[in-house]
Design an enzyme around this catalytic site. Structure first.
Site, short mmCIF file in Angstrom:
data_model
loop_
_atom_site.label_atom_id
_atom_site.label_comp_id
_atom_site.label_asym_id
_atom_site.label_seq_id
_atom_site.Cartn_x
_atom_site.Cartn_y
_atom_site.Cartn_z
N ASP A 162 12.83 4.55 -7.75
CA ASP A 162 11.81 4.33 -6.72
C ASP A 162 11.89 2.81 -6.37
OD1 ASP A 162 9.89 4.63 -5.36
OD2 ASP A 162 8.21 4.49 -6.32
N GLU A 192 7.21 -1.96 0.16
CA GLU A 192 6.43 -0.47 0.49
C GLU A 192 5.36 -0.39 -0.61
OE1 GLU A 192 6.79 4.07 -0.67
OE2 GLU A 192 6.75 2.01 -1.83
N HIS A 301 7.42 5.56 -11.63
CA HIS A 301 6.27 3.81 -11.88
C HIS A 301 6.48 3.96 -13.08
CE1 HIS A 301 4.29 2.85 -7.85
NE2 HIS A 301 5.95 3.67 -7.27
CO CO Z 1 7.05 4.05 -5.85
ZN ZN Z 2 9.20 5.02 -2.70
#
Ligand code: CO
Ligand code: ZN
Length: 332
Positions: A162, A192, A301
């Site tokens: 990610d 982000e 995450h």
């Molecule tokens: Co993320």
């Molecule tokens: Zn992301």
């Protein structure tokens, strides 16, 4: 693509410190695009066929979750805040890296019950120092989790898939595309994870007609997993809804039709919680129709996110199918 993904995930790039990632992206994509520039917030804009056809912004974020030092005590232990969605259960025993090849280990106060996850305020980073003077970090320094890339069967496991996997998909698509009847605006965005900040300003500057974000999404395919019709290996997910955006039905339709025409497997995604750069793009200026190609990902995450190599390849194929023919939302 494995080698590129590995280089991208092992780079250091917590929100606000994306330079290392940006250097890799620029080196890879520059020969394949017509214009390249860096935005005021540090995003990289790589444009194919400027001035031609529908302007399609393709966004993938370069930053990753991390930590920021908030206090160092007299014994050299550092307290920290989180950068983005850091979960308590991913703290103790994990390692964080800072600029200058500095590594620290996260520990928790003895008052935390054995077996429980500490609250952020109960955790600290130990740099092997025993005084402020020995501590190699100071207030404001940014760190990111560290963990080597591994391949398990047909799956890639790493921190910051990610969204480095989205970054890799965009780079690979640019290499295969070469040119397009559309103006393709690859935007490698910043910040982000702390609120879609880079995508907001990039979208304003690029002023696209259509926005497509590339990011990871959750899956429902693990033991007693969430009720979600997404699995690893089922193909790229075409997002319909998440907690920040409703994809434009015309964009969803276009993605579905191009996937079916090219016999690319796909899944339709309704994500309960979480969002992407598409949310910021959608609300820029007078509004932008958006869609998202999501790469299914387990353990998002955490320092061991997992994606399927086949899904990555099919995401590249789908993106190329979308970009290589004229995109006109109203007529298709
Ligand atoms: Co993320
Ligand atoms: Zn992301």
């Amino acid at each position: 693509m494995q080698e590129l993904i590995q280089r991208l995930v092992e780079a250091f790039g917590p929100s606000g410190k994306e330079d290392q990632v940006r250097d890799i992206v620029r080196g890879e994509i520059e020969p394949y695009v017509d214009e390249i520039s860096v935005s005021p917030l540090g995003g990289l804009h790589a444009i194919v066929n400027p001035g031609g056809g529908t302007k399609i912004m393709v966004a993938a974020h370069m930053d990753e979750i991390g930590v920021i030092i908030s206090h160092v005590d007299g014994n050299g232990f550092a307290r920290f805040h989180k950068i983005g969605g850091v979960f308590p259960q991913t703290l103790v025993g994990h390692r964080v890296r800072f600029e200058g090849d500095v590594t620290g280990v996260i520990g928790a106060e003895a008052s935390v019950e054995i077996g429980d996850a500490p609250k952020l305020a109960e955790a600290f980073i130990d740099f092997g120092a025993s005084s402020v003077a020995e501590c190699p970090v100071r207030v404001g320094d940014l760190g990111a989790f560290t963990r080597p890339f591994v391949k398990l069967g047909n799956r890639y496991v790493a921190k910051s898939l990610d969204d480095r996997v989205g970054v890799a998909v965009a780079i690979e698509a640019a290499k295969r595309l070469r040119n397009s009847p559309n103006e393709v605006q690859f935007a490698f965005t910043t910040q982000e994870e702390v609120g879609l900040r880079g995508a907001r300003t990039s979208a304003y500057g690029l002023d696209p007609d259509v926005g497509i974000a590339l990011d990871v999404t959750r899956t429902g395919d693990t033991p007693k997993g969430i009720k979600m019709a997404i699995e690893l290996g089922g193909g790229p997910a075409i997002k319909v809804r998440d907690s920040g955006s409703l994809s434009d039905p015309r964009v969803v339709d276009l993605m579905v039709r191009r996937a079916e025409a090219a016999h690319i497997p796909y899944q339709l995604e309704v994500l309960q919680a979480g969002t992407t750069d598409a949310t910021a793009i959608q609300l820029t200026r007078a509004g932008v129709p958006v869609g998202v190609i999501s790469i299914p990902c387990r353990y998002i995450h955490t320092p061991s996110e997992m994606v399927d190599a086949g899904d990555v390849e099919n995401s590249v194929k789908l993106l190329v199918e979308i970009l290589k023919a004229p995109v006109t939302l109203d007529r298709e």
